[in-house]
Design a protein around this motif. Sequence first.
Motif, PDB file in Angstrom:
ATOM      1  N   SER A  76       0.871  -1.170   0.000  1.00  0.00           N
ATOM      2  CA  SER A  76       0.000   0.000   0.000  1.00  0.00           C
ATOM      3  C   SER A  76       0.907   1.218   0.000  1.00  0.00           C
ATOM      4  N   GLY A  77       0.345   2.376  -0.301  1.00  0.00           N
ATOM      5  CA  GLY A  77       1.185   3.555  -0.257  1.00  0.00           C
ATOM      6  C   GLY A  77       0.411   4.840  -0.435  1.00  0.00           C
ATOM      7  N   GLN A  78       1.058   5.923  -0.054  1.00  0.00           N
ATOM      8  CA  GLN A  78       0.507   7.254  -0.274  1.00  0.00           C
ATOM      9  C   GLN A  78       0.142   7.401  -1.753  1.00  0.00           C
ATOM     10  N   MET A  79      -1.014   7.976  -1.994  1.00  0.00           N
ATOM     11  CA  MET A  79      -1.505   8.102  -3.360  1.00  0.00           C
ATOM     12  C   MET A  79      -1.021   9.411  -3.998  1.00  0.00           C
ATOM     13  N   HIS A  80      -1.148   9.470  -5.321  1.00  0.00           N
ATOM     14  CA  HIS A  80      -0.974  10.685  -6.124  1.00  0.00           C
ATOM     15  C   HIS A  80       0.473  11.097  -6.372  1.00  0.00           C
ATOM     16  N   GLY A  81       1.446  10.509  -5.677  1.00  0.00           N
ATOM     17  CA  GLY A  81       2.833  10.905  -5.860  1.00  0.00           C
ATOM     18  C   GLY A  81       3.343  10.541  -7.245  1.00  0.00           C
ATOM     19  N   ILE A  96       7.171  13.917  -6.420  1.00  0.00           N
ATOM     20  CA  ILE A  96       6.303  15.053  -6.085  1.00  0.00           C
ATOM     21  C   ILE A  96       5.077  14.471  -5.391  1.00  0.00           C
ATOM     22  N   LEU A  97       4.843  14.841  -4.129  1.00  0.00           N
ATOM     23  CA  LEU A  97       3.890  14.146  -3.268  1.00  0.00           C
ATOM     24  C   LEU A  97       2.458  14.658  -3.412  1.00  0.00           C
ATOM     25  N   HIS A  98       1.569  13.941  -2.738  1.00  0.00           N
ATOM     26  CA  HIS A  98       0.130  14.228  -2.777  1.00  0.00           C
ATOM     27  C   HIS A  98      -0.208  15.606  -2.239  1.00  0.00           C
ATOM     28  N   ASN A  99       0.581  16.102  -1.285  1.00  0.00           N
ATOM     29  CA  ASN A  99       0.279  17.405  -0.683  1.00  0.00           C
ATOM     30  C   ASN A  99       1.147  18.516  -1.248  1.00  0.00           C
ATOM     31  N   ASP A 100       1.656  18.306  -2.453  1.00  0.00           N
ATOM     32  CA  ASP A 100       2.413  19.320  -3.185  1.00  0.00           C
ATOM     33  C   ASP A 100       1.436  20.150  -4.018  1.00  0.00           C
ATOM     34  N   GLY A 101       1.526  21.470  -3.889  1.00  0.00           N
ATOM     35  CA  GLY A 101       0.543  22.326  -4.553  1.00  0.00           C
ATOM     36  C   GLY A 101       1.062  23.125  -5.729  1.00  0.00           C
ATOM     37  N   ARG A 102       2.291  22.831  -6.197  1.00  0.00           N
ATOM     38  CA  ARG A 102       2.903  23.681  -7.219  1.00  0.00           C
ATOM     39  C   ARG A 102       2.145  23.678  -8.531  1.00  0.00           C
ATOM     40  N   ALA A 103       1.416  22.590  -8.841  1.00  0.00           N
ATOM     41  CA  ALA A 103       0.777  22.456 -10.154  1.00  0.00           C
ATOM     42  C   ALA A 103      -0.641  23.016 -10.165  1.00  0.00           C
ATOM     43  N   PHE A 104      -0.916  24.035  -9.344  1.00  0.00           N
ATOM     44  CA  PHE A 104      -2.282  24.578  -9.304  1.00  0.00           C
ATOM     45  C   PHE A 104      -2.675  25.193 -10.643  1.00  0.00           C
ATOM     46  N   GLY A 105      -1.749  25.871 -11.289  1.00  0.00           N
ATOM     47  CA  GLY A 105      -2.058  26.455 -12.594  1.00  0.00           C
ATOM     48  C   GLY A 105      -2.262  25.393 -13.653  1.00  0.00           C
ATOM     49  N   ALA A 125      -9.391  17.978 -12.023  1.00  0.00           N
ATOM     50  CA  ALA A 125      -7.964  18.034 -11.747  1.00  0.00           C
ATOM     51  C   ALA A 125      -7.682  18.967 -10.577  1.00  0.00           C
ATOM     52  N   MET A 126      -6.809  18.505  -9.670  1.00  0.00           N
ATOM     53  CA  MET A 126      -6.339  19.279  -8.530  1.00  0.00           C
ATOM     54  C   MET A 126      -4.822  19.169  -8.486  1.00  0.00           C
ATOM     55  N   PRO A 127      -4.147  20.112  -7.836  1.00  0.00           N
ATOM     56  CA  PRO A 127      -2.690  20.155  -7.933  1.00  0.00           C
ATOM     57  C   PRO A 127      -1.975  18.894  -7.459  1.00  0.00           C
ATOM     58  N   GLY A 128      -2.542  18.192  -6.474  1.00  0.00           N
ATOM     59  CA  GLY A 128      -1.842  17.047  -5.905  1.00  0.00           C
ATOM     60  C   GLY A 128      -1.783  15.822  -6.781  1.00  0.00           C
ATOM     61  N   PHE A 129      -2.625  15.749  -7.801  1.00  0.00           N
ATOM     62  CA  PHE A 129      -2.669  14.551  -8.641  1.00  0.00           C
ATOM     63  C   PHE A 129      -1.477  14.502  -9.594  1.00  0.00           C
ATOM     64  N   ALA A 130      -1.173  13.275 -10.048  1.00  0.00           N
ATOM     65  CA  ALA A 130      -0.016  13.103 -10.926  1.00  0.00           C
ATOM     66  C   ALA A 130      -0.227  13.771 -12.282  1.00  0.00           C
ATOM     67  N   ALA A 131      -1.440  13.758 -12.814  1.00  0.00           N
ATOM     68  CA  ALA A 131      -1.664  14.278 -14.162  1.00  0.00           C
ATOM     69  C   ALA A 131      -1.243  15.745 -14.304  1.00  0.00           C
ATOM     70  N   PRO A 132      -1.714  16.668 -13.456  1.00  0.00           N
ATOM     71  CA  PRO A 132      -1.248  18.050 -13.608  1.00  0.00           C
ATOM     72  C   PRO A 132       0.237  18.216 -13.308  1.00  0.00           C
ATOM     73  N   LYS A 133       0.809  17.315 -12.499  1.00  0.00           N
ATOM     74  CA  LYS A 133       2.250  17.380 -12.251  1.00  0.00           C
ATOM     75  C   LYS A 133       3.034  17.112 -13.537  1.00  0.00           C
ATOM     76  N   LEU A 134       2.489  16.256 -14.404  1.00  0.00           N
ATOM     77  CA  LEU A 134       3.147  16.007 -15.687  1.00  0.00           C
ATOM     78  C   LEU A 134       3.183  17.273 -16.530  1.00  0.00           C
ATOM     79  N   LEU A 135       2.096  18.022 -16.495  1.00  0.00           N
ATOM     80  CA  LEU A 135       2.092  19.299 -17.212  1.00  0.00           C
ATOM     81  C   LEU A 135       3.088  20.275 -16.595  1.00  0.00           C
ATOM     82  N   TRP A 136       3.178  20.275 -15.256  1.00  0.00           N
ATOM     83  CA  TRP A 136       4.135  21.161 -14.597  1.00  0.00           C
ATOM     84  C   TRP A 136       5.561  20.803 -15.028  1.00  0.00           C
ATOM     85  N   LEU A 137       5.861  19.508 -15.073  1.00  0.00           N
ATOM     86  CA  LEU A 137       7.191  19.085 -15.504  1.00  0.00           C
ATOM     87  C   LEU A 137       7.457  19.492 -16.954  1.00  0.00           C
TER      88      LEU A 137
END
Length: 486
Positions: A76-81, A96-105, A125-137
Amino acid sequence: MFLGIDIGTSSVKAVVVDGTQRLIAAASTPLAVSRPHELWSEQHPDDWWAAVEGTVAELRAAAGRSWAAIGAVGLSGQMHGAVLIDGAGRPLRPAILHNDGRAFGEAEELNRRLPAIGQIAGVPAMPGFAAPKLLWLAHHEPEVLRQARHLLLPKDYVRLRMSGSLATDMSDASGALLLDCARRQWSPEIAAACGIDLSLLPPVLEGSAVAGELTAPVAAAWGLKPGTILATGAGDAAAGAIAAGAVNEGDAFISLGTAAQYFVARESYRPAPEHLVHSFCHGLPQRWFQMAALLNGAGALAWAAELLGKSDIGAMLAAAETAFTGPSPLMFLPYLTGERTPHNNAHARGVLFGLTPASGAEQVTQAVVEGVALALADCQAYVAETGALPEQIAVNGGGARSPFWMKILASALGKTLHVQEESGAGPAFGAARLARLALTGEDPAKVCTKPRIAAEIRPDPALADAYGGKLVQFRNLYRAVKPFYQ
């Protein structure tokens, strides 16, 4: 015997469970979170692996002769990372963890690109999910995406180290916000909106499926049989539900770990994106769930302990309970790392309101406990919009070990709480259940039963009325300070 390992945010936890579902041994190793910039929250995947090896060594010693009888392992593990690895399986950057908010835009951008994402993936979509983090990257670290060969979730990186196998389960895939939850398969539409190829994503399996075997070196190092199988496992919310027996329509539980979840199992997919309630695939076949996801649970109490210079959280809670005479005159908004349900506000921050020269550590501690309880009560109203809720709700996670906190939570929710035996084992226990299902192929209904109740906490009518009024103030305080969250 079955081994369950949970890769949490604050620690790695592991348990050994026997064939009667008795907890034989448990161990844990703490983890640290790095916050190099505002809104950032990261951990290096190698730190998870080091913590897993340390936890396994401790657990092996505690389990004694039972250890050699382990037949399967579940994760099991923390989700969304978001864990990006290269062709050799090495992480390209910290997760980039579940409680990371950098990808809000980028979350807003993804919602504009694909307005139907909430219906497909179960929540906007919310900032903590992996999908918007891909856009941030793509916007900020394009070289990482160019080198990346696979996107993994935290527990799936640990499985790769254990077995060399690439896979994820339906619940963690849901939490990546890249899954078509109705069809239980990766969504080409969301992948296209994120600008990635589906080949970046690992095979997605049911949580009780076999997803690999321990490699010979790992088996030898751990003292387990070569070829010991690994279940796919589940994200911590789903694994915690499996531990709590919340697998059938309407079963509900609250997880009070570093983050918190208000979880209701469903037998059909019922997206409700307008309420910011997550509708995801469960860790068992043909099961789904609805969940209010809160980024700030028992982690807020750990923050308060550090702020107050208290090294013993149990003693801190005991002192607050001794001083308790009713709802605290202080009000605490627990949004230390932003909040997901019901606000979807990465910029939200904690607020401690009503301080006077007489305010002491006990009042602050109580206010923090009440703040988390009121945040869950706030979310309960939204979850109730999606379907009926039971009058009895199971609770697990570290926060469930405090009778004082449970008394306040029961009254704030107006619900009877069932604190289950071994509630602190939570997702690790659920992972062990999935390991058993992967090995035996048993009917999940026979394995994923509700544990015995260690304590039943009923709401105090007078406190319930008082907290009902305080919930109105809690919501008003958030609305008053929201304009300053920029």
